[in-house]
Write a protein that holds these residues in place. Structure first.
Motif, PDB file in Angstrom:
ATOM      1  N   GLU A 185       4.528   1.781   7.627  1.00  0.00           N
ATOM      2  CA  GLU A 185       5.132   3.110   7.050  1.00  0.00           C
ATOM      3  C   GLU A 185       6.511   3.243   7.775  1.00  0.00           C
ATOM      4  OE1 GLU A 185       2.172   2.825   7.590  1.00  0.00           O
ATOM      5  OE2 GLU A 185       1.143   3.420   5.452  1.00  0.00           O
ATOM      6  N   ASP A 199       1.011   5.295  -2.128  1.00  0.00           N
ATOM      7  CA  ASP A 199       0.688   6.361  -1.135  1.00  0.00           C
ATOM      8  C   ASP A 199       1.450   7.717  -1.318  1.00  0.00           C
ATOM      9  OD1 ASP A 199      -0.238   7.859   1.209  1.00  0.00           O
ATOM     10  OD2 ASP A 199       0.398   6.452   2.505  1.00  0.00           O
ATOM     11  N   THR A 247       0.812  -1.103  -0.059  1.00  0.00           N
ATOM     12  CA  THR A 247      -0.136   0.140  -0.085  1.00  0.00           C
ATOM     13  C   THR A 247       0.787   1.381  -0.056  1.00  0.00           C
ATOM     14  OG1 THR A 247      -0.214  -0.092   2.514  1.00  0.00           O
ATOM     15  CG2 THR A 247      -1.765  -1.111   1.186  1.00  0.00           C
TER      16      THR A 247
END
Length: 190
Positions: free
Chosen positions: A168, A8, A4
């Motif tokens: 992240e 992003d 993901t």
């Protein structure tokens, strides 16, 4: 989880801010000769970034000493760029990570997201598993991990050692760890 991040734009913008901070630190430090540093940014044509942040990734911060007899170039470490590689650092790291245990279908899907060829993916895997462990940086840093890092699982095994609650944060920790590999200028403190 990590895939993901690849799309992003806010993650990529965060890396821009980190690079701006590193660039400012390098500029304030000045040249080793004591001279002031002037901006000497250079163009990049990076691959693998979302379209909405391409402009933020089109130039890399760099400086040149203002002293005529010196003119030494200083290129700060970067969260965005991994040395001279065409693909941005997070793509090189995460696609190699995601390749561990990935099905051929998953690899094809990842390749479609950022447009990287199977041959390039294999070259990155080879760099992480064969060349990276031979670097002076890795030889100096590999003993600092609480658990041994499995060479055949690089960079995944390093990323796992930074395991945080959010993907992240782990990715940023790994990018921070490899900062010294992103420049050939001065030895950078991480």
């Amino acid at each position: 989880m990590y895939q993901t991040i690849l799309n992003d734009a806010s993650f990529y913008r965060q890396l821009v801010k980190f690079d701006e901070d590193l660039a400012e630190q390098a500029r304030q430090k000045g040249c080793g000769c004591g001279g002031k540093l002037h901006s000497a940014r250079y163009p990049r044509k990076p691959r693998g970034v979302p379209a909405e942040v391409e402009g933020d990734y089109s130039r890399r911060s760099s400086y040149c000493c203002a002293e005529e007899e010196c003119r030494r170039r200083t290129t700060p470490a970067s969260f965005r760029f991994l040395s001279r590689r065409v693909y941005v650092a997070v793509v090189v790291v995460l696609l190699t990570v995601l390749r561990h245990g990935a099905t051929p279908e998953r690899v094809a899907q990842l390749r479609a997201i950022v447009g990287v060829s199977r041959r390039t993916l294999e070259r990155w895997r080879q760099w992480w598993q064969e060349e990276f462990p031979q670097t002076a940086f890795w030889r100096a840093m590999s003993g600092r991990f609480a658990l041994p890092v499995e060479r055949r699982r690089l960079p995944l095994s390093v990323l796992e050692s930074f395991e945080k609650s959010r993907a992240e944060e782990s990715a940023i920790d790994l990018l921070r760890f490899i900062l010294p590999l992103t420049t050939t200028s001065l030895v950078q403190e991480t």
